[in-house]
Design an enzyme around this catalytic site. Structure first.
Site, PDB file in Angstrom:
ATOM      1  N   ASP A   1      33.655  28.745  55.375  1.00 47.85           N
ATOM      2  CA  ASP A   1      33.294  29.718  54.353  1.00 47.85           C
ATOM      3  C   ASP A   1      31.795  29.670  54.123  1.00 47.85           C
ATOM      4  O   ASP A   1      31.132  28.698  54.484  1.00 47.85           O
ATOM      5  CB  ASP A   1      33.998  29.394  53.021  1.00 47.85           C
TER       6      ASP A   1
ATOM      7  N   ASP B   1      39.366  28.019  50.322  1.00 55.22           N
ATOM      8  CA  ASP B   1      39.404  27.679  48.901  1.00 55.22           C
ATOM      9  C   ASP B   1      40.456  28.478  48.134  1.00 55.22           C
ATOM     10  O   ASP B   1      40.840  28.121  47.039  1.00 55.22           O
ATOM     11  CB  ASP B   1      38.023  27.855  48.241  1.00 55.22           C
TER      12      ASP B   1
END
Length: 968
Positions: free
Chosen positions: A386, A687
């Site tokens: 990410d 996440d």
């Protein structure tokens, strides 16, 4: 109503006892009744009899707005229980001793020792007759205690890690303040805040919220998410929040929850074996079988020679107790050969190395949830990471704003005042209202009285901007009734809300990805705050502004609104007809050290790919700053993956370095394609809840500890506690150290195995005796198993490890370099020991009644010192300098020192038990010299070229050749 000591709501309803303590503290419902109300049967009739959620809250003295008083926590835990499940009691040290005593070969040796004691006492009397048997018994005891100590220590480490995994924080309201508490500190009466990705930590009742969907498949087996509302308010611990937000009243905790009842019926299955442990168990079985063959042959040869000699000397019909003792000793030697041959240290080395790495990684902000992750991380060839919070700091601020055709920098009070001076009050009022009502964040007051913002970094940055512009309006706008809320998720990439205006009518706000919001807009606000049509030219101008913000590495986000005359419960939030208010450019700086970490990955043959939901220009700007996007790499948007044929995808994949506007299934497609088409070992960071499929599909799932949801953490192998990319690289470094350390130990142990087996077998065949006795072999077994594993499995990583290509799928564990070292060292040791065994007495002029014992002691001593120096050799498999960093590993130095000290004690002081005699200084020096020559042999071996691969990996790593030799 509850009266007296019993609660009887109506005829036919189960009665619950109210204890004196509950009544005295002012509670009017028992913990068992509370648990029954929110049980899986979900009987809303009983709930209604109690007055619904508000009635329950009164009975447990909890305010649905302000929460409970902090001073009541201990009382509530005492009366209603703590939020902890019953744990299986920890195994004591003596239980591990008992387990170690169950080893079959050790049990056979114990029987041999007992027979030896009986026969010895009968033939030689006290105390001389007990020495052989007692020596074996003491050696067995030492092996058992060392093994049990090691296993006990590892079990304590794993318990510590399990406790660390359970440190989960949740948001609650107590004393009118919203704060984070550990799930174990939750009590009945707490007001719990839930959002997407949370795992519900207790049973309770829905108070208020929007679009709450929960997955109860772990409890009920029902795969479809369940909608929870005021009509169906029941929430159960262990379920997962799929969508929406809510506040919940906690009514049951710990073993009284539905999840707690299920957990109470489960038994602890212990730590699962990792793939490498399974593979090495197979290796240990094969080596054990070879050892069994050698042991049987050795016993047969020794017994055969004994019977031939006896038959020629006194005849086979004449037997004595000494003859029985001799045969028992031969049998003990054969059994001990099996003990030495069975490399039980192989799985132990894996466990030790993994436990050591896990402990070190926990100190370095990485929590390993699954043991196998440490192994696999050492082979990772691609990291899909990410952007937000991993490569960047996740500390966001609004840096630029475009509103009413005016673009301004707003990083300071003076610049915000300048913005307000050129924008009409009406436009600014609508903007601020949109920020305050369409948010997932909130302003709370902490224990110190300071106001802080709770929520995601993006939401917090917007709210902080709104408070800076119009702080006084926050309370006013926060009181406006929200009729409908659609929380943000990674698929829709927007958040919407409908509010009821004070002067009548409704207003809808939506915010999210600029290209999505822009498509929903027909109009825009001008400088006077009036609504004017959004022309194609104006829309293109906004797109240009978006790209200019993105090229400065700013996250972009749009906000829009529309007024509605009416809105009913049946209607959905409108998708079109919006008026564009503003465009935000949010700054999220790159973390310090990320670029160096990316360069380290490239040098290690690990390709780093950025996978983000952000605008492609923002992603490219950040990727270039981090060193991820290079001249020969490309950036694509997620949807492009699905438009490609297999051949096109095969050609495209190696070049992809950035994937922007990525949906969860885009990330999933990328991971599966990399694994299936190029056999990549892929690590993926995530996440959010929707990252779970990619995390599960990847070889290593890395969840973010700060920004990550509980669902993401549950599906991950490693939790990165500080959300930092540098920590991910550190996990890879330790993964390589684990793999290499186990290879070093295998090389060391196989060398000892080969030498011990051949020496005793050849000796039995040639001279009719075994130079290494059962006690001596047990000591060697402990050196190479437990102590060797401790020494070599705890070597820390070094920078050289990150200059090699990763181990490829399917590569054999034992490489050509390892075989070269094993066979070379074994040949040298066999040559030395064979020479001493056959012509040692003549060469060294050893004479007298103790000559045989002296030469056997010298063989034993030389053999042990060969292993001591070979242990040092094994620190580096293909480097000449084996002493680099040796004094930084105090465990290694300590074990070597202890081994030498114990060897001196065994030879000089415990001769009666170990069947040794004290050696002269010259013979001690000879033993040490013969052992140290193995280091010269090691240098010579390392100069012998072995077919090897390229040292440094290519940045995109699809034709990688592993470091060192190709595996056999």
């Amino acid at each position: 109503m509850c009266t007296g000591q019993h609660c009887n709501l109506s005829m036919g309803v189960k009665q619950y006892h109210l204890t004196h303590e509950l009544i005295e503290e002012g509670f009017s419902i028992s913990p068992d009744e509370l648990a029954e109300i929110t049980g899986m049967r979900e009987d809303s009739t009983i709930l209604k009899l109690h007055g619904g959620t508000s009635g329950i809250s009164r009975k447990i003295k909890a305010s649905l707005q302000d929460g409970i008083n902090e001073t009541e926590i201990t009382t509530r835990q005492k009366l209603y229980g703590t939020n902890k499940h019953a744990e299986k009691p920890a195994r004591s040290f003596w239980m591990f001793v008992w387990d170690a005593l169950h080893d079959l070969t050790l049990n056979i040796l114990i029987v041999c020792a007992l027979v030896s004691l009986v026969v010895g006492l009968a033939t030689e009397g006290w105390p001389k007759g007990i020495y052989d048997g007692l020596g074996i018994m003491l050696s067995i005891l030492l092996v058992v205690l060392v093994t049990a100590s090691s296993d006990y220590k590892q079990s304590r480490k794993f318990m510590e890690l399990d406790h660390e995994k359970q440190k989960i924080y949740v948001l609650v309201t107590r004393d009118k303040k919203t704060k984070k508490v550990l799930i174990h500190d939750l009590v009945v009466g707490d007001i719990l805040h839930l959002s997407i990705g949370d795992v519900v930590p207790a049973d309770g009742l829905f108070i208020s919220g929007y679009c709450l969907l929960v997955d109860e498949s772990s409890l009920s087996g029902e795969s479809e998410p369940i909608q929870v509302s005021e009509e169906k308010p029941f929430l159960h611990g262990g379920s997962k929040v799929v969508d929406g937000t809510a506040k919940m009243l906690v009514t049951a905790v710990g073993s009284r929850t539905e999840w707690g009842k299920i957990m109470g019926t489960l038994s602890d299955s212990g730590v699962d074996e990792t793939p490498l442990q399974v593979k090495l168990n197979g290796v240990a079985t094969i080596i054990g079988q070879i050892g069994l063959v050698f042991a049987i042959l050795t016993f047969v040869v020794l017994l055969g020679r004994f019977l031939v000699n006896k038959g020629m000397a006194v005849g086979l019909m004449n037997w004595s107790a000494n003859d029985a003792l001799t045969i028992v000793n031969y049998f003990a030697i054969a059994v001990t050969i099996i003990v030495v041959a069975v490399p039980e240290g192989l799985p132990l080395a894996v466990t030790l190395s993994l436990a050591f790495a896990m402990k070190k990684l926990m100190n370095d902000k990485a929590l390993v949830r699954h043991l196998a992750a440490c192994e696999t991380m050492g082979s990772v060839s691609c990291i899909c990471t990410d952007k937000t919070g991993t490569l960047t700091t996740n500390h966001m601020i609004v840096d630029k704003v475009w509103i009413s055709d005016v673009s301004k920098s707003v990083n300071g009070d003076a610049k915000i005042s300048e913005l307000k001076s050129v924008i009409s009050e009406r436009a600014m009022a609508i903007l601020v209202q949109g920020i305050f009502v369409n948010t997932g964040s909130e302003v709370v007051k902490g224990d110190d009285g300071k106001r802080t913002i709770l929520g995601t970094p993006t939401e917090a940055a917007l709210l902080e901007f709104g408070l800076t512009v119009e702080r006084d309006r926050y309370t006013e706008y926060n009181k406006i009734q929200r009729v409908r809320v659609e929380p943000f998720n990674s698929v829709k990439k927007k958040m919407s809300v409908i509010i009821q205006l004070p002067n009548g009518g409704f207003r809808s706000f939506c915010k999210g990805a600029p290209e999505i919001i822009l498509e929903h807009c027909n109009d825009m606000l001008n400088g006077e705050g009036d609504i004017v049509p959004l022309s194609d030219m104006q829309k293109q101008n906004v797109l240009n502004i978006i790209n200019s913000f993105a090229s400065e590495a700013l996250r972009t986000l749009c906000i829009a609104f529309q007024d509605l005359d009416e809105f009913s419960d049946e209607q959905t939030i409108p998708e079109n007809g919006y008026t564009l208010i503003a465009l935000f450019g949010i700054k999220d700086p790159v973390r310090p050290g990320v670029r160096d970490a990316v360069m380290t990955c490239m040098a290690a043959g690990i390709t780093v790919r950025m996978v983000t939901g952000d605008n492609i220009n923002t992603a490219k700007a950040i990727a270039k700053e981090c060193g991820i996007l290079t001249e020969d790499g490309i950036a694509i948007e997620g949807h492009e993956l699905h438009d490609k044929s297999s051949d096109e995808l095969r050609e495209l994949l190696p070049k992809i370095q950035v994937m922007a506007r990525s949906l969860p299934m885009d990330k999933f497609k990328l991971v599966t394609s990399l694994k299936s088409m190029y056999q990549e070992v892929v690590a993926v960071t995530g996440d959010g809840t929707n990252d779970a499929p990619a995390l599960c599909e990847s070889d290593i799932g890395l969840a973010m500890g700060i920004a990550g949801t509980e669902v993401a953490k549950e599906n991950a192998d490693v939790i990165i506690m500080d959300d930092n990319f540098k920590t991910i690289v550190n996990v890879a470094r330790w993964g390589r150290a684990v793999y290499l350390n186990i290879q070093k130990f295998v090389q060391f142990q196989l060398t000892v195995n080969i030498v011990a087996l051949i020496v005793n077998f050849v000796s039995a065949c040639v001279i009719g005796t075994a130079p290494l006795t059962a006690v001596q072999l047990l000591w060697v077994n402990m050196i190479m198993d437990t102590l060797g594993a401790l020494a070599l499995a705890t070597e820390p990583p070094n920078e050289e490890m990150m200059k090699r290509s990763p181990v490829r799928r399917g590569d054999s564990f034992i490489t050509k370099v390892m075989w070269r070292n094993i066979l070379g060292q074994a040949l040298y040791q066999l040559l030395v020991l064979g020479t001493l065994m056959i012509v040692g007495k003549r060469l060294l002029n050893i004479e007298g009644p103790t000559a045989d014992k002296t030469i056997n002691t010298l063989i034993f001593n030389s053999f042990v010192f060969c292993q001591v120096f070979n242990e040092i050799n094994s620190r580096e498999m293909d480097k000449i300098n084996v002493f680099r960093g040796i004094f930084r590993n105090w465990i290694f130095v300590g074990i070597l020192t202890a081994t030498v000290i114990f060897q001196v004690i065994i030879v000089e002081l415990l001769g009666t038990f170990a069947n040794t005699v004290p050696l002269s200084l010259e013979l001690w020096l000879l033993s040490i010299v013969l052992g140290s020559v193995s280091m010269i042999v090691s240098v010579i071996l390392k100069c012998i070229p072995v077919e090897s691969g390229k040292r440094f990996a290519k940045p995109h790593g699809y034709e990688l050749i592993p470091e060192g030799p190709e595996a056999l």
